[in-house]
Design an enzyme around this catalytic site. Structure first.
Site, PDB file in Angstrom:
ATOM      1  N   TYR A  81       0.826  -1.211   0.000  1.00  0.00           N
ATOM      2  CA  TYR A  81       0.000   0.000   0.000  1.00  0.00           C
ATOM      3  C   TYR A  81       0.861   1.262   0.000  1.00  0.00           C
ATOM      4  CZ  TYR A  81      -4.746  -1.804   0.837  1.00  0.00           C
ATOM      5  OH  TYR A  81      -5.985  -2.385   0.725  1.00  0.00           O
ATOM      6  N   ASP A 114      -3.078 -18.133  -0.055  1.00  0.00           N
ATOM      7  CA  ASP A 114      -4.119 -18.805  -0.853  1.00  0.00           C
ATOM      8  C   ASP A 114      -4.769 -19.921  -0.030  1.00  0.00           C
ATOM      9  OD1 ASP A 114      -1.669 -20.131  -0.951  1.00  0.00           O
ATOM     10  OD2 ASP A 114      -1.835 -20.733  -3.047  1.00  0.00           O
ATOM     11  N   ASP A 140      -6.353  -6.945   4.156  1.00  0.00           N
ATOM     12  CA  ASP A 140      -7.512  -6.284   3.553  1.00  0.00           C
ATOM     13  C   ASP A 140      -8.438  -7.339   2.958  1.00  0.00           C
ATOM     14  OD1 ASP A 140      -9.111  -4.185   2.460  1.00  0.00           O
ATOM     15  OD2 ASP A 140      -8.134  -4.503   0.513  1.00  0.00           O
TER      16      ASP A 140
HETATM   17  C1  IPM Z   1     -10.402  -1.205   4.285  1.00  0.00           C
HETATM   18  C2  IPM Z   1     -10.672  -0.551   2.962  1.00  0.00           C
HETATM   19  C3  IPM Z   1      -9.521   0.401   2.641  1.00  0.00           C
HETATM   20  C4  IPM Z   1      -8.271  -0.433   2.547  1.00  0.00           C
HETATM   21  C5  IPM Z   1      -9.726   1.259   1.372  1.00  0.00           C
HETATM   22  C6  IPM Z   1     -10.995   2.055   1.431  1.00  0.00           C
HETATM   23  C7  IPM Z   1      -8.544   2.151   1.110  1.00  0.00           C
HETATM   24  O1  IPM Z   1     -10.857  -1.516   1.975  1.00  0.00           O
HETATM   25  O2  IPM Z   1     -10.276  -0.472   5.289  1.00  0.00           O
HETATM   26  O3  IPM Z   1     -10.339  -2.433   4.337  1.00  0.00           O
HETATM   27  O4  IPM Z   1      -7.971  -1.006   1.502  1.00  0.00           O
HETATM   28  O5  IPM Z   1      -7.561  -0.512   3.549  1.00  0.00           O
HETATM   29 MG    MG Z   2     -10.997  -3.503   2.710  1.00  0.00          MG
END
Ligand code: IPM
Ligand code: MG
Length: 357
Positions: A141, A224, A248
């Site tokens: 990220y 996976d 995520d």
């Molecule tokens: C989460 C969301 C966020 C992320 C997005 C909105 C940037 O999906 O909090 O899980 O990817 O972290």
């Molecule tokens: Mg998310």
């Protein structure tokens, strides 16, 4: 001493669901001596529309100065074509990064009343209680370099960088081990060590940290396989720790075990347990403004805020009990509705929780 809470409703269903959590907090101010002052501000597309950026510097300052932040959700169709640097999601990522909120706790707990709302068989999910510990300020990220470039042959190429330093892995591993010590002492670390060097190192660092927690049983699992095991036999998991992107994805998957993503709360904490609290779901623009959304993930996030940042475990438990009561009464928003239950709106659900308090 009065604690300051910054409320950032955001976009889509964000304003509706945070309004219900604020209702619940206000009730506790009235009846239980909760000593907080709440202030609202803009984040995401709502901030972009006013300030031209998804998080104004003044709002960032307010977040730094607050004792805790409660956020709804960000994003929506309206802002999808904006340059990535000012998209709503960037406001959220800036808050996480600048506040140093590296530890994202996402509990996937099944309220027994909702066993039939899950798409999995009740016997597979009954009693489910998993804590996903997601690293939140590193990994792909935030890794540099990143971007979209044009190659010599004129073709465009998109690229991101997946990086973790040892210290980043160590500190999230400690959070996960400490959480496991308070629970069933089982930790699964999720990686892709068969392909990605960054997670090969992740695995080694987790094993080093493990020596400090000899009582915790540690397992490593490829992502996976973890995705598969979560639907095959989710109750094998107690605490799961993983990087930003895998976390995520797996937390969305785990949320459906609990009946709906509308039930999954989260806490994002820094080294000192200062935190931001938000439902794990997104802004659901398709149902925004229709009073249909499930506010329970946000109300449960407010409970986590009371527990971790505001020193009121008693009130966190009180909210969780109130939600359980409301579910016992058969009240359900559309996402968790099943035969024989009463369908309610977002605000009716909030009112019912307040009444149950
Ligand atoms: C989460 C969301 C966020 C992320 C997005 C909105 C940037 O999906 O909090 O899980 O990817 O972290
Ligand atoms: Mg998310």
């Amino acid at each position: 001493m009065t604690k300051n809470v910054l409320i950032l409703p955001g976009d889509g269903i964000g304003p509706e669901i945070t309004a219900e959590a604020v209702k619940v907090l206000n009730k506790l101010v009235e009846t239980d001596g909760l000593d907080i002052a709440m202030e609202e501000d803009l984040v995401g597309g709502a901030a972009y529309d006013v300030h031209g950026v998804p998080l104004a510097d003044e709002t960032m300052d307010k977040a730094h100065n607050a004792d805790a932040v409660l956020l709804g959700a960000v994003g929506g169709y309206k802002w999808e074509s904006l340059d990535i640097s000012v998209r709503p999601e960037k406001g959220l990522l800036r808050l996480r990064k600048e506040m140093g909120l590296f530890a994202n706790l996402r509990p996937a707990v099944l309220f027994p009343q909702l066993a039939s709302a899950s798409t999995l068989k009740p016997e597979i999910v009954a009693g489910l209680d998993i804590l996903i510990v997601r690293e939140l300020t590193g990994g792909i990220y935030f890794g540099q370099p990143r971007g979209i470039r044009t190659l010599e042959n004129g073709e465009r190429q998109g690229y991101n960088t997946y990086v973790y330093s040892e210290s980043e892995v160590k500190r999230i591993a400690h959070v996960a081990f400490q959480a496991a010590m308070k629970r069933n002492k089982k930790l699964t670390s999720v990686d892709k060590a068969n392909v990605l060097e960054v997670t090969e190192m992740w695995r080694e660092v987790v094993d080093e940290v493990a020596k400090e927690y000899p009582e915790v049983e540690v397992k490593h699992m490829y992502v996976d396989n973890a995705a598969m095991q979560l639907v095959l036999n989710p109750k094998q998991f107690d605490v799961m720790v993983t990087g930003n992107m895998f976390g995520d994805i797996l937390s969305d998957e785990a949320s459906m075990l609990t009946g709906s993503i509308g039930m999954l709360a989260s806490a994002s904490l820094d080294e000192n347990n200062k935190g931001m609290y938000e439902p794990s779901h997104g802004s659901a623009p398709d149902i925004a403004g229709q009073n249909k959304a499930n506010p329970l993930a946000t109300i449960l996030s407010a409970a986590m805020m009371l527990r971790y940042s505001l020193g009121r475990e008693d009130l966190a438990v009180k909210i969780e009990d109130a939600i359980s009561k409301v579910l016992d009464q058969g009240l359900r928003t559309g996402d968790i509705w099943s035969e024989g239950c009463t369908q309610v709106t977002c605000s009716e659900m909030g009112d019912a929780v307040v009444a149950a308090l």
